[in-house]
Design a protein around this motif. Sequence first.
Motif, mmCIF file in Angstrom:
data_model
loop_
_atom_site.group_PDB
_atom_site.id
_atom_site.type_symbol
_atom_site.label_atom_id
_atom_site.label_comp_id
_atom_site.label_asym_id
_atom_site.label_seq_id
_atom_site.Cartn_x
_atom_site.Cartn_y
_atom_site.Cartn_z
ATOM 1 N N GLN A 158 -9.012 6.326 -5.408
ATOM 2 C CA GLN A 158 -8.145 6.257 -6.589
ATOM 3 C C GLN A 158 -7.024 5.247 -6.391
ATOM 4 O O GLN A 158 -6.596 4.578 -7.339
ATOM 5 C CB GLN A 158 -7.552 7.636 -6.891
ATOM 6 C CG GLN A 158 -8.494 8.557 -7.641
ATOM 7 C CD GLN A 158 -8.892 7.987 -8.979
ATOM 8 O OE1 GLN A 158 -10.057 7.619 -9.187
ATOM 9 N NE2 GLN A 158 -7.963 7.882 -9.904
ATOM 10 N N LEU A 159 -6.582 5.115 -5.160
ATOM 11 C CA LEU A 159 -5.529 4.150 -4.863
ATOM 12 C C LEU A 159 -6.016 2.726 -5.123
ATOM 13 O O LEU A 159 -5.275 1.885 -5.649
ATOM 14 C CB LEU A 159 -5.092 4.298 -3.403
ATOM 15 C CG LEU A 159 -3.924 3.420 -2.956
ATOM 16 C CD1 LEU A 159 -2.667 3.762 -3.733
ATOM 17 C CD2 LEU A 159 -3.691 3.581 -1.457
ATOM 18 N N ILE A 160 -7.252 2.460 -4.788
ATOM 19 C CA ILE A 160 -7.839 1.137 -5.038
ATOM 20 C C ILE A 160 -7.860 0.845 -6.533
ATOM 21 O O ILE A 160 -7.472 -0.244 -6.977
ATOM 22 C CB ILE A 160 -9.261 1.067 -4.441
ATOM 23 C CG1 ILE A 160 -9.177 0.986 -2.907
ATOM 24 C CG2 ILE A 160 -10.040 -0.124 -5.006
ATOM 25 C CD1 ILE A 160 -10.515 1.046 -2.211
ATOM 26 N N ILE B 260 -4.662 -0.380 -20.229
ATOM 27 C CA ILE B 260 -5.697 -0.420 -19.203
ATOM 28 C C ILE B 260 -5.902 0.988 -18.673
ATOM 29 O O ILE B 260 -4.949 1.747 -18.503
ATOM 30 C CB ILE B 260 -5.332 -1.394 -18.065
ATOM 31 C CG1 ILE B 260 -6.478 -1.471 -17.048
ATOM 32 C CG2 ILE B 260 -4.037 -1.020 -17.385
ATOM 33 C CD1 ILE B 260 -6.327 -2.582 -16.041
ATOM 34 N N PHE B 261 -7.166 1.352 -18.422
ATOM 35 C CA PHE B 261 -7.454 2.695 -17.927
ATOM 36 C C PHE B 261 -8.791 2.713 -17.183
ATOM 37 O O PHE B 261 -9.629 1.824 -17.350
ATOM 38 C CB PHE B 261 -7.493 3.702 -19.077
ATOM 39 C CG PHE B 261 -8.557 3.432 -20.112
ATOM 40 C CD1 PHE B 261 -9.775 4.085 -20.078
ATOM 41 C CD2 PHE B 261 -8.324 2.500 -21.130
ATOM 42 C CE1 PHE B 261 -10.747 3.831 -21.025
ATOM 43 C CE2 PHE B 261 -9.290 2.245 -22.086
ATOM 44 C CZ PHE B 261 -10.509 2.908 -22.026
ATOM 45 N N GLN B 262 -8.932 3.730 -16.361
ATOM 46 C CA GLN B 262 -10.193 3.945 -15.658
ATOM 47 C C GLN B 262 -11.109 4.762 -16.558
ATOM 48 O O GLN B 262 -10.690 5.761 -17.151
ATOM 49 C CB GLN B 262 -9.944 4.698 -14.353
ATOM 50 C CG GLN B 262 -11.214 5.043 -13.581
ATOM 51 C CD GLN B 262 -10.922 5.915 -12.371
ATOM 52 O OE1 GLN B 262 -9.806 5.936 -11.881
ATOM 53 N NE2 GLN B 262 -11.918 6.631 -11.900
ATOM 54 N N HIS B 263 -12.366 4.336 -16.676
ATOM 55 C CA HIS B 263 -13.331 5.073 -17.480
ATOM 56 C C HIS B 263 -13.490 6.476 -16.916
ATOM 57 O O HIS B 263 -13.643 6.663 -15.712
ATOM 58 C CB HIS B 263 -14.678 4.341 -17.476
ATOM 59 C CG HIS B 263 -15.610 4.767 -18.565
ATOM 60 N ND1 HIS B 263 -16.282 5.969 -18.536
ATOM 61 C CD2 HIS B 263 -15.988 4.157 -19.724
ATOM 62 C CE1 HIS B 263 -17.034 6.080 -19.610
ATOM 63 N NE2 HIS B 263 -16.863 5.002 -20.354
ATOM 64 N N MET C 112 0.825 -1.201 0.000
ATOM 65 C CA MET C 112 0.000 0.000 0.000
ATOM 66 C C MET C 112 0.864 1.258 0.000
ATOM 67 O O MET C 112 0.563 2.233 -0.689
ATOM 68 C CB MET C 112 -0.911 0.001 1.234
ATOM 69 C CG MET C 112 -1.969 -1.076 1.229
ATOM 70 S SD MET C 112 -3.214 -0.794 -0.040
ATOM 71 C CE MET C 112 -3.968 0.675 0.596
ATOM 72 N N GLU C 113 1.925 1.214 0.774
ATOM 73 C CA GLU C 113 2.818 2.365 0.835
ATOM 74 C C GLU C 113 3.483 2.612 -0.519
ATOM 75 O O GLU C 113 3.625 3.760 -0.962
ATOM 76 C CB GLU C 113 3.882 2.145 1.913
ATOM 77 C CG GLU C 113 4.664 3.389 2.264
ATOM 78 C CD GLU C 113 3.770 4.532 2.718
ATOM 79 O OE1 GLU C 113 2.790 4.277 3.455
ATOM 80 O OE2 GLU C 113 4.042 5.670 2.325
ATOM 81 N N LYS C 114 3.874 1.507 -1.166
ATOM 82 C CA LYS C 114 4.480 1.631 -2.497
ATOM 83 C C LYS C 114 3.463 2.209 -3.489
ATOM 84 O O LYS C 114 3.797 3.064 -4.315
ATOM 85 C CB LYS C 114 4.956 0.265 -2.979
ATOM 86 C CG LYS C 114 5.650 0.310 -4.343
ATOM 87 C CD LYS C 114 6.135 -1.065 -4.742
ATOM 88 C CE LYS C 114 6.852 -1.023 -6.079
ATOM 89 N NZ LYS C 114 6.000 -0.538 -7.166
ATOM 90 N N LEU C 115 2.209 1.754 -3.381
ATOM 91 C CA LEU C 115 1.176 2.264 -4.268
ATOM 92 C C LEU C 115 0.945 3.755 -4.050
ATOM 93 O O LEU C 115 0.763 4.518 -4.997
ATOM 94 C CB LEU C 115 -0.135 1.496 -4.052
ATOM 95 C CG LEU C 115 -0.176 0.068 -4.571
ATOM 96 C CD1 LEU C 115 -1.442 -0.621 -4.107
ATOM 97 C CD2 LEU C 115 -0.087 0.059 -6.088
ATOM 98 N N GLN D 248 -16.685 5.987 -12.885
ATOM 99 C CA GLN D 248 -15.472 5.906 -12.087
ATOM 100 C C GLN D 248 -15.209 4.514 -11.508
ATOM 101 O O GLN D 248 -14.084 4.201 -11.118
ATOM 102 C CB GLN D 248 -15.547 6.924 -10.946
ATOM 103 C CG GLN D 248 -15.545 8.379 -11.429
ATOM 104 C CD GLN D 248 -14.226 8.771 -12.070
ATOM 105 O OE1 GLN D 248 -13.191 8.798 -11.428
ATOM 106 N NE2 GLN D 248 -14.261 9.073 -13.359
ATOM 107 N N ASN D 249 -16.228 3.691 -11.425
ATOM 108 C CA ASN D 249 -16.032 2.336 -10.899
ATOM 109 C C ASN D 249 -15.702 1.326 -11.994
ATOM 110 O O ASN D 249 -15.662 0.126 -11.744
ATOM 111 C CB ASN D 249 -17.302 1.878 -10.158
ATOM 112 C CG ASN D 249 -18.488 1.712 -11.104
ATOM 113 O OD1 ASN D 249 -18.578 2.390 -12.125
ATOM 114 N ND2 ASN D 249 -19.415 0.832 -10.762
#
Length: 542
Positions: free
Chosen positions: A206-208, A229-232, A134-137, A236-237
């Motif tokens: 956003q991290l998720i 790969i991308f977020q729409h 998580m910290e790296k993310l 947003q989900n």
Amino acid sequence: MNFKVLVLDDEPKQRKGIIAKINISSLPITIVGEAGDGIEGLELVLREQPDIVITDIRMPGMDGLDFIERAKELNPEIVFVIISGYSDFDFAKRAIKYGVSDYLLKPIDEAELRSNLANIILKIEETRKSRLEMEKLRQDKETNLENLRQQVLTRMVHDPKHAALSEERIMTVSDIIEQFPYILTIVLVIEPFQLPHYSFRVGDEQLIRFAIENMMSDQMKLAGRDGVIFQHAIHQNEMVYILGVDNLNESTAVKEWLTGVLYGVNHYMRLEVTIAIGSIVDSMDKMQKSYELAKLSLRNKIIKGANQIYDYSWIQSHTSSREQIMKEKDEELLFSLLHEGNETALHRWIAQRIQNLVEFPTATYSQLEWFCVDMYLLLRKYLLEKTEDTKLVIGEMDDLQYWLQNLTSWHEAVHQIQSQVTNIIHFLAKDHLVKDVMDEIKQYLVMNLHENISLQSIAERFFIHPTYFSKRFIDKYGQGYSDFLTQLRMEKAAEWLRGTNMKVQEIAEMVGFEGAAYFSSVFKKSHGVSPKEFRQIHRQSE
């Protein structure tokens, strides 16, 4: 790496016995201290910073429960195991509520103690590993500039001809086409969740999504795949993955590595997701079609639920042509029960019919949709034999398509069709008493102005469809339902202001307003003067 353990028990022999069993367990554990009461134990917690504390419940000075509560304030990361006798079982249950990992009954069994500690060590390792990831993310996210990329790629899957790609910012789909003869669109939808959740904190939405992107990318690389790969940008989900493939028969292989993604998100992130695979196409111009078919495949979640992978090619093979879901015997039974007015039997039949359909192993959403359309047409056919006003009772085909598009579960379809059947039975039962239901509604409004009478409540009371009722109302009275109701209320209020000494607040409540201030505002808009001024004017003229 060794894990530090602290042992608390007011009986020295018990402490020594536990320590001896731990020492011969061959687990990566170091005993950093022992104590006979909670006060001494707190001092050791501060000094030694243990990973695991094994504590008795009943101890002098400070008992085990108070010790756990205080120790958690000092170090929330400590994992606690309580030991107790049978008589302490209620205390043990309370301790579990404090976040205690487990409890062991005296006398302590060596094998049980080892198994318990081994499980705790595994959980601690997983938690620490997750925290590091998580910290790296979070660090990666600070340098991640994805907004432009998401917007451009979102436009591309919706309309490839008008998406201007920036080669400096993103890997283009053109690059994929150059490497692979075909492309495939995959859609991953993150089901609703609430933060904080597992290792994620409030504000980590956003991290998720970034973590899921990484998981997809890692699985892709392991499978020797390449893609974007991308977020729409709007939904947003929703994550969209444009994948390069070598032939037209790769859906099965793609589904296999997507299973790893699904497992990873479920198991490590504790999130629910739904994945859909679109059609394999051979050009960028057809990519929109692949995306749309993936979205269509997602509809199968309505009958099979989330945490599934829905493959369009499989769905298509099981719904290749429009099936006649409703048979002649179904129509005969339906009409017979409607004629009898047997609402209970009809509700039961509808529920069972839909349940049988969706629980069939190869069932698809299209079949549920066909059933709903067939039911609507049959109900309309039955109504036409009784009244020309079918739209007033069950709405139009557009209404059917609207609620089908907004379904989230097949149970909603059951409820919707049951409601239509109820409307038919009750509408026809009273039809011979009232020539025009609109006149009956007006009469009801006049008699119940004090009530909160919404359009929806009227539709439910008179077993008519709200959308068509609204249209019919305008045709009948020349104005919308809300305006008409307000006019009735203002007319009745004016009548009482002229002919009674009731206070303005009382009149407001009698015509359906909670407060005199808002009532006065509406009245002035209607009559040009306030209620008080209206009363004075009319009394002066008498």
